[in-house]
Design a protein around this motif. Structure first.
Motif, PDB file in Angstrom:
ATOM      1  N   GLY A  95       3.695   0.505  11.901  1.00 10.42           N
ATOM      2  CA  GLY A  95       2.779   0.757  13.063  1.00 10.42           C
ATOM      3  C   GLY A  95       3.748  -0.074  14.091  1.00 10.42           C
ATOM      4  O   GLY A  95       4.205  -0.089  13.952  1.00 10.42           O
ATOM      5  N   LEU A  96       3.129   0.545  15.418  1.00 13.23           N
ATOM      6  CA  LEU A  96       3.143  -0.334  16.388  1.00 13.23           C
ATOM      7  C   LEU A  96       3.340  -1.658  16.332  1.00 13.23           C
ATOM      8  O   LEU A  96       4.523  -2.235  16.942  1.00 13.23           O
ATOM      9  N   THR A  97       1.834  -2.016  15.472  1.00 14.89           N
ATOM     10  CA  THR A  97       2.234  -3.792  15.797  1.00 14.89           C
ATOM     11  C   THR A  97       2.674  -4.151  13.743  1.00 14.89           C
ATOM     12  O   THR A  97       2.651  -2.827  12.637  1.00 14.89           O
ATOM     13  N   ARG A  98       2.718  -5.011  13.824  1.00 11.51           N
ATOM     14  CA  ARG A  98       2.943  -5.309  11.806  1.00 11.51           C
ATOM     15  C   ARG A  98       1.894  -6.729  11.635  1.00 11.51           C
ATOM     16  O   ARG A  98       2.294  -8.036  12.809  1.00 11.51           O
ATOM     17  N   ILE A  99       1.815  -7.099  10.382  1.00 12.12           N
ATOM     18  CA  ILE A  99       0.938  -8.640  10.234  1.00 12.12           C
ATOM     19  C   ILE A  99       1.379  -9.657   9.528  1.00 12.12           C
ATOM     20  O   ILE A  99       2.390  -8.706   8.514  1.00 12.12           O
ATOM     21  N   ASP A 102      -3.839   0.767   7.075  1.00 15.33           N
ATOM     22  CA  ASP A 102      -4.720   2.514   7.874  1.00 15.33           C
ATOM     23  C   ASP A 102      -3.995   2.766   9.255  1.00 15.33           C
ATOM     24  O   ASP A 102      -4.014   3.871   9.784  1.00 15.33           O
ATOM     25  N   ALA A 103      -2.954   1.824  10.160  1.00 16.77           N
ATOM     26  CA  ALA A 103      -2.752   2.385  11.489  1.00 16.77           C
ATOM     27  C   ALA A 103      -1.108   2.847  11.535  1.00 16.77           C
ATOM     28  O   ALA A 103      -0.610   2.793  12.646  1.00 16.77           O
ATOM     29  N   VAL A 104      -0.363   3.172  10.410  1.00 16.17           N
ATOM     30  CA  VAL A 104       1.157   2.991  10.808  1.00 16.17           C
ATOM     31  C   VAL A 104       1.374   4.698  11.262  1.00 16.17           C
ATOM     32  O   VAL A 104       0.701   5.996  11.468  1.00 16.17           O
ATOM     33  N   THR A 159      -2.937   6.211   5.247  1.00 15.59           N
ATOM     34  CA  THR A 159      -4.239   6.866   6.705  1.00 15.59           C
ATOM     35  C   THR A 159      -4.851   7.355   5.529  1.00 15.59           C
ATOM     36  O   THR A 159      -5.589   7.936   6.377  1.00 15.59           O
ATOM     37  N   ALA A 160      -4.424   7.405   4.345  1.00 17.95           N
ATOM     38  CA  ALA A 160      -5.588   8.784   4.024  1.00 17.95           C
ATOM     39  C   ALA A 160      -6.237   8.171   2.136  1.00 17.95           C
ATOM     40  O   ALA A 160      -7.192   8.854   1.462  1.00 17.95           O
ATOM     41  N   GLY A 161      -6.179   6.740   2.462  1.00 20.84           N
ATOM     42  CA  GLY A 161      -6.849   6.143   0.817  1.00 20.84           C
ATOM     43  C   GLY A 161      -6.732   4.923   1.572  1.00 20.84           C
ATOM     44  O   GLY A 161      -6.083   4.009   2.219  1.00 20.84           O
ATOM     45  N   ALA A 162      -8.335   3.293   0.958  1.00 20.48           N
ATOM     46  CA  ALA A 162      -8.653   2.801   0.838  1.00 20.48           C
ATOM     47  C   ALA A 162      -7.517   2.202  -0.711  1.00 20.48           C
ATOM     48  O   ALA A 162      -7.752   0.983  -0.482  1.00 20.48           O
ATOM     49  N   ALA A 163      -6.858   2.419  -1.756  1.00 23.43           N
ATOM     50  CA  ALA A 163      -6.399   1.743  -2.654  1.00 23.43           C
ATOM     51  C   ALA A 163      -5.512   0.743  -1.926  1.00 23.43           C
ATOM     52  O   ALA A 163      -4.688   0.867  -1.744  1.00 23.43           O
TER      53      ALA A 163
END
Length: 495
Positions: A62-66, A163-165, A44-48
């Motif tokens: 997260g609430l959902t997952r892929i 990013d949404a965990v 949630t604090a980085g793009a790598a």
């Protein structure tokens, strides 16, 4: 004497049986090779991408997952409902969920996580994902209501990104070095520059992992990756860096070579506002003049999937449009003549410093020369590419892989560097954003793919391959990469 001998024989038989059982027992540890070390462990604090490769679905949820196909599945939210106007999402959470530090996960943690991700002080690399959210409220301990400013049909998918965990207020600030999630694994050791060790969480709320321990071993050099696999020092490279070395593993039955797709649509990106590329006939001529299979064979050593639009082949809504612009120089020349350019023209091709771009660029320049288009190849570093091409839009053509998941909506942005401005396409994306019905979304996603293909917005070349190599006894690793993750939740060794 005979009784003693019989006792020894029986004891030896039992010992032999136990040793045989032990030898046949499936392993419960795994050593996974990764090319890059993550800069930290807070997604949630980085793009790598290296962060999600380790922590997505393993440590954080997260609430959902892929899933492996790119479809949205329940995770910490076991179910949800969406209001008729598409603006209110009500999530019912699993009960009995705990973070790795023993604290309870409940609706207050969801409110904290999403408010933190979208707040003014947020350093979330994908803060834009949360912009449509108006409010997040805890109806009770296990029910969360998310109200949107406007219908956003991709919201469930967005909530499945790394990013949404979900994070806890007690541990959020230290997750970079001491990640505390709700997943089936927890971090036990990080040896900087070498490896990260995960162990199975005994308090996991869901189906326990098959593995007791997993180690992410950092091996950046392709030759070292080869050696580590052959020596058995590493069990798996979900993303093997050197496709030219794969035939060696394909010839060795100790290994499985698994070729899948990524979210990397590799395109000959075209400045649609720049003459003569503002003429669809010119763009179609180039599409017919480029031998895309020869690019896959010559630049990617045969690994890659032909595409005809900006959409990943592993996604359920994908339609195969790769044959629409067949390699046909006569068609290409006829289209240029129709556009008044039968004598051809000159253009610039800016190439960023990736092997796929530089190698593909040489092949494309050779192909287009056959119909009179002469390209000036300009090699640039990433900083210059971002400044001149991506931000400045000062280019004619370039080659790049777009690796963000489900990013077909970028073609609806007027200020995007393709400079494709089409009201019909925007209407499709607007309708897509307004619906969460999966059947309707599939129909609209397919319309969007067809529209981009018809307009030949870019030269749609190939989908970057996910080239995985691992011990043939391992099952459960993903073939495809709809998100940048090494999901270990279903991985196990076969007997």
């Amino acid at each position: 004497m005979i009784k003693t001998a019989l006792k020894w024989t029986a004891a030896l038989s039992i010992a032999t049986s136990l040793l045989a059982s032990s030898a046949l027992a499936a392993r419960t540890d795994l050593i996974v090779g990764v090319r890059l070390e993550p800069p930290h462990l807070d997604p949630t604090a980085g793009a790598a991408a290296a962060i999600d490769e380790v922590v997505y679905a393993n440590i954080f949820e997260g609430l959902t997952r892929i899933d492996e196909t790119g479809a949205v599945k329940p995770a910490l939210a076991r179910s949800w409902t969406i209001s008729d106007d598409g603006k209110t999402y009500t999530f019912t959470l699993h009960q009995g969920v705990k973070f790795h530090d023993g604290t309870d996960f409940d609706a207050k943690d969801v409110v904290f996580s999403l408010d933190r991700a979208r707040g003014e002080e947020s350093i979330n690399a994908q803060k834009a994902l949360f912009e449509p959210i108006e409010t997040v409220t805890a109806k009770d301990a296990h029910t969360v209501v998310i109200t949107l400013k406007r219908p956003t049909g991709n919201m469930l998918f967005n909530l499945g990104w790394g990013d949404a965990v979900m994070v806890a207020p007690e541990s959020a600030e230290t997750n970079k070095t001491k990640p505390v999630g709700t997943g089936p694994f927890k971090l036990t050791k990080w040896t900087k520059g070498d490896s990260l060790s995960l162990t199975k969480s005994d308090t996991y709320w869901g189906e326990p992992a098959k593995l007791d321990k997993a180690t992410f071993k950092i091996v950046g050099d392709a030759t070292a990756q080869l050696s580590s696999l052959l020596a058995g020092d590493v069990d798996a490279f979900p993303i093997f860096s050197a496709p030219e070395m794969l035939p060696q593993f394909e010839a060795d039955d100790r290994f499985a070579v698994v070729i899948g797709t990524t979210e990397g649509e590799t395109v000959l990106a075209t400045n649609n506002a720049q003459k003569p590329f503002d003429d669809v006939r010119v763009r179609k001529a180039m599409a017919h003049a480029i031998n895309r299979q020869s690019i896959i064979d010559g630049a990617m050593f045969g690994y890659g999937t032909l595409i005809g639009s900006h959409f990943a082949p592993h996604h359920p809504a994908y339609i195969d449009l790769s044959a629409v612009y067949d390699y046909d120089l006569d068609k290409a020349k006829a289209l240029l003549k129709e556009a008044g350019l039968e004598k051809g023209f000159k253009a610039r091709l800016h190439l960023p410093p990736t092997d796929y771009a530089r190698r593909s660029g040489l092949i494309i320049a050779s192909d287009l020369k056959k119909i009179g288009i002469e390209l000036e190849i300009i090699n640039v570093e990433w900083g210059q590419w971002l400044k001149q091409v991506f931000k400045g839009k000062d280019y004619d053509l370039t080659i790049v892989s777009h690796t963000e998941p489900m990013d077909i909506n970028i073609y609806a942005r007027d200020d995007y560097y393709f400079q494709y401005k089409d009201t019909d396409f925007k209407a499709i994306i607007t309708a897509l954003n307004a619906t969460s019905d999966e059947a309707k979304r599939t129909e609209l996603l397919q319309k969007a793919q067809v529209k981009l293909n018809e307009d030949a917005v870019n030269g749609f070349l190939f989908q970057l391959a996910k080239t995985g190599v691992w011990n043939a006894k391992i099952k459960g690793l993903w073939a495809n990469a709809p998100v940048q993750a090494t999901d270990l939740t279903k991985v196990e060794w076969m007997d």
